[in-house]
Design a protein around this motif. Structure first.
Motif, mmCIF file in Angstrom:
data_model
loop_
_atom_site.group_PDB
_atom_site.id
_atom_site.type_symbol
_atom_site.label_atom_id
_atom_site.label_comp_id
_atom_site.label_asym_id
_atom_site.label_seq_id
_atom_site.Cartn_x
_atom_site.Cartn_y
_atom_site.Cartn_z
ATOM 1 N N UNK A 82 39.480 46.159 50.318
ATOM 2 C CA UNK A 82 38.887 45.458 49.182
ATOM 3 C C UNK A 82 37.488 45.950 48.874
ATOM 4 N N UNK A 83 36.654 46.040 49.940
ATOM 5 C CA UNK A 83 35.213 46.137 49.718
ATOM 6 C C UNK A 83 34.662 47.549 49.729
ATOM 7 N N UNK B 61 36.033 38.650 46.472
ATOM 8 C CA UNK B 61 34.596 38.550 46.236
ATOM 9 C C UNK B 61 34.321 38.259 44.764
ATOM 10 N N UNK B 63 32.403 39.610 42.715
ATOM 11 C CA UNK B 63 32.260 40.753 41.808
ATOM 12 C C UNK B 63 33.616 41.226 41.267
ATOM 13 N N UNK B 64 34.708 40.872 41.993
ATOM 14 C CA UNK B 64 36.024 41.261 41.474
ATOM 15 C C UNK B 64 36.309 40.587 40.153
ATOM 16 N N UNK B 187 44.911 39.238 43.161
ATOM 17 C CA UNK B 187 44.001 39.002 44.285
ATOM 18 C C UNK B 187 44.455 39.785 45.512
ATOM 19 N N UNK B 190 44.054 44.225 44.152
ATOM 20 C CA UNK B 190 43.220 44.508 42.981
ATOM 21 C C UNK B 190 43.209 45.992 42.630
#
Lengths: 403, 228
Positions: A82-83, B61, B63-64, B187, B190
């Motif tokens: 994700x990050x 998060x 920012x998504x 979610x 993404x």
């Protein structure tokens, strides 16, 4: 300068490069004499190298963010995807890179069996290839356990039982592999580190295998042992097209898998974080280990311990040069045995599919039968058929020149 | 060579078919489909209205949400409604243990664990039925044909009329379930749009490389053969 001339290097540049890399490159790679009738699958060694490179680089990045704790492992990977910028890509490259590697390796092994590249002076190279295959599977298994998913957790529990069942060495092996007799807090750090260390060891073994394969008489689809010098060509530019084709097909399949179905071949239940109190209905490893899961299941139904079945299968596979008693190497000239090799291939696929199903009723029977057939093929069919079969005459010079 | 191509075509067909259990009526489930932004925005609205009371979304998060192009005011209002004291440490308790305690699982990755994630969520949300007469329901359970075992502790959460669209229309349960399933797919994954774009670009690049390289190799062979 025409295309056919090789330029001689000026002496000054040669001296500057003390290692004489250019000479090594030419002698052992570009101008190395190879048979003139090699098929596409002979370029798969390059694909193994590419896969290993992708896996190593993506693995290094993943390893920086990996948290080796029971609950945290899966989460650290999900957070990485994700990050971290392009983290999803690195994760998919690693996961699908292992799928690509095993796809290539299975095809390579099958090609070796079909064209007799394991015999007639190539035994050492074959054994190293089998050892390399075993190491790939071990590293792949560890990588799968590191994902921390539900299937991974229960596969680790199964591994714990198999390891402790080994006589004499069992507890010691469990301590080395799992950090204790049971799975605990020390397990994932042990497995994580072993995965990375063995990953680099595997690179060394692959390089050794390449050297051994080059030192032995070259394998060719006709299985001719002593090739005439005019049947050999410099590897490049003769095989440029073949290698390029292999690389591009590999890249196309890799890109398609990442784009459309990145969890291809992985058990779906693995996406849930693993825990002791809940298990998926059917626990399965990734697709490349399914055949061995099936062998273990078949053996257990006959009362044989899992570790013994797996060890025996690899020993038999490595002993293939001595189990094959025929005079002819390539299945092109012994079609009966070639047919049985094809049956073995289909049998392995059916075994893998059956091992992924819930182990009840008809599927259990299918697993047992196909698992036993693997051993029957190596122990009984190979020696018998290769001796008794009427073979076609093997030509003295290569046929079907492709370059 | 021909065998290789046939095998590849079979494998391709196989994995395109592989997710086919259950409904597949979301655009992003086909090999070339991308997310529909309005579906996902709608799904976020449904989540906030009906699901956020019990279910967390810890792995997403803030920012998504910018990729959904909601606008700064809407984003600020979402953040304001989140009660930070109640957010629990995701790592403190493994997922399955939480589920066994019958506490609502976090929804960020819920669609990952199923072969057809959106189909599973849709079937679960639209599967509530009156209990069959002969069946004995456990206390505090509801009958849901979309849930494995058919008994679920979650009450039917989607209320028709809880969400109003921009044109004043209030969608029914099926439409809300469809959109929230799309939202939860987003979610969980993404990167889907990026993945398909990168993959598609790679395929095109490789095809071009292949064609150019092939012509080069053939041309060189023609020249070499001519010289011999």
């Amino acid at each position: 300068m025409s295309l056919n001339e090789r330029s001689a290097s000026p002496p000054i540049r040669e001296a500057a490069f003390g290692l004489r890399l250019r000479e090594v490159y030419r002698r052992y790679w570009r101008d190395y004499p190879v048979p003139a009738n090699l098929k596409l699958t002979w370029s798969f060694g390059v694909l193994v190298a590419v896969s290993l490179g992708v896996l190593t680089l993506s693995g290094i990045w993943l390893g920086m963010y990996y948290r080796p704790t029971m609950g945290g492992a899966g989460l650290s990977i999900a957070q990485f995807s994700h990050d971290v910028p392009l983290g999803w890509l690195i994760h998919d490259l690693h996961r699908d890179g292992s799928t690509m590697l095993f796809g290539v390796v299975y095809v390579e092994l099958l090609r070796g069996i079909r064209y007799g590249s394991y015999r007639n002076g190539r035994e050492r190279a074959w054994i190293i290839e089998v050892v390399r295959f075993f190491m790939f599977l071990w590293v792949g298994l560890y990588g799968f356990i590191m994902t921390g998913g539900a299937d991974a957790y229960w596969i680790a529990r199964a591994m714990e039982r198999h390891l402790t069942a080994v006589p004499l060495l069992g507890p010691a092996m469990a301590h080395i592999c799992l950090g204790g007799l049971l799975i605990g807090n020390a397990t994932l750090p042990h497995i994580g580190f072993a995965h990375e260390a063995m990953g680099f060891l595997v690179l060394l073994i692959a390089a050794l295998g390449f050297a051994a394969s080059r030192a032995a008489p070259p394998a060719n689809p006709d299985g001719i042992v002593a090739l005439q010098p005019d049947n050999l060509v410099p590897q490049f530019p003769a095989y440029t097209g073949t290698v390029l084709t292999a690389l591009i097909l590999f890249g196309l399949i890799f890109a398609a898998i990442i784009a459309v179905s990145p969890s291809l071949g992985q058990p779906p239940g693995n996406e849930i974080i693993g825990a002791p109190l809940g298990a998926p209905v059917t626990v399965t490893p990734p697709w490349f280990l399914l055949g061995f899961q099936g062998l273990i299941e078949a053996g257990q139904r006959l009362g044989v311990a899992g570790w013994f079945t797996v060890t025996a299968s690899f020993v038999l596979f490595g002993a293939l040069p001595w189990l094959d008693r025929g005079t002819v190497a390539s299945c092109r000239y012994r079609p009966l045995y070639g047919g049985f090799v094809w049956v073995l291939q289909m049998n392995w696929i059916v075994l893998s599919i059956a091992a992924a199903q819930p182990a009840t009723g008809a599927w259990a029977l299918v697993t047992t039968v196909t698992g036993i057939y693997c051993f029957v093929h190596f122990l009984i069919l190979t020696p018998l058929i290769t001796v008794l079969e009427p073979t076609h005459p093997v030509p003295l010079r290569i046929t079907q020149r492709t370059v | 060579m021909l065998r290789l191509i046939v095998a590849m075509v079979l494998v391709l067909a196989g994995f395109i078919q592989s997710g086919h259990a259950g409904l597949r009526h979301w655009g992003f489930q086909s090999p070339f489909g991308t997310y529909n932004q309005s579906e996902i925005r709608m799904g976020l609205a449904v989540y906030q209205a009906d699901c956020a009371r019990c279910h967390g979304l810890d792995m997403v998060p803030y920012r998504d949400f910018e990729t959904l192009r909601l606008g700064p005011k809407r984003l600020a209002s979402i953040i304001a409604t989140i009660n930070h004291e109640q957010a629990f440490d995701v790592e403190a308790e493994p997922w399955v243990d939480r589920v066994r305690r019958a506490s609502p699982p976090d929804l960020s990755l819920i669609e990952q664990g199923h072969r057809n994630g959106p189909g599973y969520v849709y079937a679960l949300l639209t599967g509530y039925r009156p209990k069959p007469a002969a069946m004995r329901l456990r206390p505090d359970h509801y009958f849901d044909i979309g849930f494995p075992g058919e008994q679920i502790t979650m009450p039917p959460a989607l209320e028709p009329g809880s969400v109003t669209m921009a044109d004043g229309r209030r969608p029914g349960v099926r439409e809300m379930a469809h959109d929230v399933a799309a939202f939860l797919a987003w979610t969980a994954h993404p990167d889907l749009d990026d993945r398909k774009a990168v993959g598609g670009d790679m395929v095109i690049c490789l095809l071009v490389l292949g064609i150019v390289g092939g012509r080069l190799v053939l041309a060189r062979r023609r020249i070499t053969d001519k010289q011999i």
